[in-house]
Design a protein around this motif. Sequence first.
Motif, PDB file in Angstrom:
ATOM      1  N   TRP A 482       0.804  -1.163   0.353  1.00 33.91           N
ATOM      2  CA  TRP A 482      -0.354  -0.419  -0.359  1.00 33.91           C
ATOM      3  C   TRP A 482       0.740   2.033   0.247  1.00 33.91           C
ATOM      4  N   LEU A 483       2.051   1.155   0.417  1.00 35.46           N
ATOM      5  CA  LEU A 483       3.092   2.696   1.043  1.00 35.46           C
ATOM      6  C   LEU A 483       3.321   2.680  -0.552  1.00 35.46           C
ATOM      7  N   GLU A 484       3.577   1.804  -1.862  1.00 33.02           N
ATOM      8  CA  GLU A 484       4.455   1.605  -2.875  1.00 33.02           C
ATOM      9  C   GLU A 484       3.225   1.991  -3.530  1.00 33.02           C
ATOM     10  N   LEU A 485       2.084   1.256  -3.392  1.00 27.49           N
ATOM     11  CA  LEU A 485       1.317   2.575  -4.511  1.00 27.49           C
ATOM     12  C   LEU A 485       0.918   3.756  -4.217  1.00 27.49           C
ATOM     13  N   VAL A 538       2.640  13.994   3.246  1.00 28.69           N
ATOM     14  CA  VAL A 538       3.213  14.476   4.489  1.00 28.69           C
ATOM     15  C   VAL A 538       3.414  13.612   5.191  1.00 28.69           C
ATOM     16  N   ALA A 539       2.077  12.589   5.079  1.00 24.68           N
ATOM     17  CA  ALA A 539       2.037  10.922   5.459  1.00 24.68           C
ATOM     18  C   ALA A 539       2.797   9.889   4.735  1.00 24.68           C
ATOM     19  N   TYR A 540       2.633  10.040   3.866  1.00 31.90           N
ATOM     20  CA  TYR A 540       4.022   9.262   2.405  1.00 31.90           C
ATOM     21  C   TYR A 540       5.248   9.854   3.254  1.00 31.90           C
ATOM     22  N   SER A 541       5.874  10.708   3.006  1.00 30.27           N
ATOM     23  CA  SER A 541       7.056  11.197   4.062  1.00 30.27           C
ATOM     24  C   SER A 541       7.713  10.841   5.445  1.00 30.27           C
ATOM     25  N   ALA A 542       6.438  10.796   6.305  1.00 35.34           N
ATOM     26  CA  ALA A 542       6.576  10.306   7.659  1.00 35.34           C
ATOM     27  C   ALA A 542       6.705   8.987   7.509  1.00 35.34           C
ATOM     28  N   ALA A 544       7.615   6.857   4.588  1.00 36.96           N
ATOM     29  CA  ALA A 544       9.085   6.612   3.698  1.00 36.96           C
ATOM     30  C   ALA A 544       9.826   6.669   4.096  1.00 36.96           C
ATOM     31  N   GLY A 545       9.736   7.942   5.010  1.00 41.21           N
ATOM     32  CA  GLY A 545      11.193   8.479   5.120  1.00 41.21           C
ATOM     33  C   GLY A 545      12.019   9.426   4.004  1.00 41.21           C
ATOM     34  N   THR A 546      11.143  10.271   3.385  1.00 46.68           N
ATOM     35  CA  THR A 546      11.220  10.874   1.967  1.00 46.68           C
ATOM     36  C   THR A 546      11.776  12.693   1.978  1.00 46.68           C
ATOM     37  N   THR A 547      12.501  12.853   2.090  1.00 46.77           N
ATOM     38  CA  THR A 547      12.689  14.585   2.300  1.00 46.77           C
ATOM     39  C   THR A 547      11.505  15.316   1.347  1.00 46.77           C
ATOM     40  N   VAL A 624       7.998  -2.084   4.983  1.00 48.46           N
ATOM     41  CA  VAL A 624       7.661  -1.231   6.318  1.00 48.46           C
ATOM     42  C   VAL A 624       9.171  -0.533   6.947  1.00 48.46           C
ATOM     43  N   PRO A 625       8.963   0.974   5.943  1.00 50.16           N
ATOM     44  CA  PRO A 625      10.794   1.792   6.132  1.00 50.16           C
ATOM     45  C   PRO A 625      10.855   2.343   7.620  1.00 50.16           C
ATOM     46  N   LEU A 626       9.627   2.773   8.422  1.00 47.97           N
ATOM     47  CA  LEU A 626       9.553   2.807   9.692  1.00 47.97           C
ATOM     48  C   LEU A 626      10.042   2.054  10.366  1.00 47.97           C
ATOM     49  N   LEU A 627      10.029   0.549  10.419  1.00 42.19           N
ATOM     50  CA  LEU A 627      10.677  -1.228  11.024  1.00 42.19           C
ATOM     51  C   LEU A 627      12.049  -0.772  10.350  1.00 42.19           C
ATOM     52  N   ALA A 628      12.553  -0.522   9.306  1.00 41.04           N
ATOM     53  CA  ALA A 628      13.754  -0.828   9.188  1.00 41.04           C
ATOM     54  C   ALA A 628      14.897  -0.482  10.343  1.00 41.04           C
TER      55      ALA A 628
END
Length: 666
Positions: A482-485, A538-542, A544-547, A624-628
């Motif tokens: 879902w994050l990828e989509l 904003v949600a995706y940035s948080a 996925a960790g993308t500025t 899940v980038p936040l769990l990496a």
Amino acid sequence: MNRLGSATSPYLLQHADNPVDWWPWCDEAFAEARRRDVPVLISVGYAACHWCHVMAHESFEDEGIAAQLNAGFVAVKVDREERPDVDAVYMTATQAMTGQGGWPMTVFATPGGEPFFCGTYFPRQNFAKLLDSVTTAWTEQRDAVLRQGAAVVEAVGGAQAVGGPTAPVAAELLDAAVARLAQEQDRRHGGFGGAPKFPPHLDLLFLLRHHRRTGSPEALEMVRHTVERMARGGIYDQLAGGFARYAVDDTWTVPHFEKMLYDNALLLRVCTELWHATGDPLARRVADETATFLLRDLATPAGGLASALDADTDGVEGLTYAFTPAELADALGPADAAFAADLFGVTEAGTFEHGKSVLVLARDIDDAAPTVREQWQDVRARLLAYRDARPQPARDDKVVAAWNGLAITALARHGRLTGSHASAFAAVALAEVLAGRHIVDGRLRRVSRDGVTGEPAGVLEDYGCVAEAFCAVHETTGDGRWLELAGELLEVALTRFGNGKGGFYDTADDAERLVARPADPTDNATPSGLASVCAALVAYSALAGTTRHREAADAALQTVAPLIGSHPRFAGYAAVVAEALVSGPYEIAVVTPRPADEPLLAAALRHAPPGAVVVAGAPDAPGVPLLAGRSYLGGEPAAYVCRGFVCDRPVTDVADLVAALGGAPG
């Protein structure tokens, strides 16, 4: 020849048997107008619109009016919900020419699409005279008509012009927005302004986030009072749940009876968040009932949620819903009828037409004695069964991507905070429908019906609302797909809809060219395309960790910063996103083998600052980038709290997590 019989839009199909030679919106219609050298009538509405039905019955079903139209015009029908881009351009023209807008919208245009006369509803006699006047002007004053059309197009282009960044959205601006809303609130009945009164869901979401960030009691009270007054009024269906589109009075008593998916999705979020903030039992009950309404009354057999329930039943507004005392007695018997009349405010005089009353909640029931609540539930169920035997309003069963996105976000949040498995499951199932049916070759389609994907391309609000929904489902499920989509949709939004100055157009750069390219930054019944995309960025940035995505949201919000401060009622969702940015947003990762039973996750959800994202799962869960790179601490579950991509030390104790989130145990 009427050409609407093969349409997928329920609104267009309502007009398929008119004697008017309707065309759908298409190049061929304008080519036909050029061939015949006649003006175009563009009639815009939607399936649940009461006054659209009235004008259809008075004028479009009339043989004489149809003969006038067919002889002197090419008539084009547009479903505003299917083609919001067309609606936006001609609504801007209508507002510029008349100072107001609404539906049905009636536009006379040149064969090139330039509007030269605009209005809304016209009674039959007035409409017949108008057709004569336009025909005379077209044949005898052509140069003046063409100059008028060119001037209107120039005005529309100016109104739709997209500016660049002005100034960052700061906390002081949001404080000013709250102060402005406080000045405009109806302190007696809740809401803002006077009749007709619309549910201010976007402003309520903003006020809830502001309260969560600042602790403002004034912001919270504006929400609590408004929700209570609406939930106890006739705008809320006291038997089946769900909110009507608006109230015709300032007390929320008599609604315009149509029920829209977008209103109920957004109000589900409001009530869920209000209960989350206060524990208010009324807010929890109404949230649960609204979720039930969405899934029971708007679910379509092919998947997805229908757009609306009609305002009318058999051509009569409110026929299904209103009651007389005699009807209560017929349904319940004398004793329970007296109880119901007192509780629901049903009188001999009535509050609606023909001596009938719209049911309200005349006294508090959520804190009543158990025996009273039991009687209320029994009476309510029996009245609903009685009402269900009446004729029912029609349903517009097309599935709109953006509005289903709003519903997914609301249901995911409701499921996560209340523990409702039905809401959580429905959010994922609806997301599957959008992913499988509305994404075609990497691009969004706006509508589907009966499982068939429609032709209209997705507009900016579709990309924003659906991407935000996919982010919410990613949070709920921990499924990286879902994050990828969401990221893929946002890439289309950034590359195809951006204006090069930080802002966005509402249509893609390869979309059908209209007389102006729409770009409306204001929030109205739904979030603007700009605000919805900013929320998703904003949600995706948080997550996925993308500025890059955060910077894009910052720049876009700067273009509407003056609107947030001076006219917050038209920038509510932009202010919602701004609250998240001012707060952080926080990124919270909980490493645990069993998220459903994890106290750290429960604490994170309970105390998360506004706009925070919260994910939970095993270390290095795929996608899940936040769990990496996260791990257990001493073999124990751990919570990681970050803000603006800077992280605190991980904690294993609930009290430490609450402290890191700036909250107090509770």
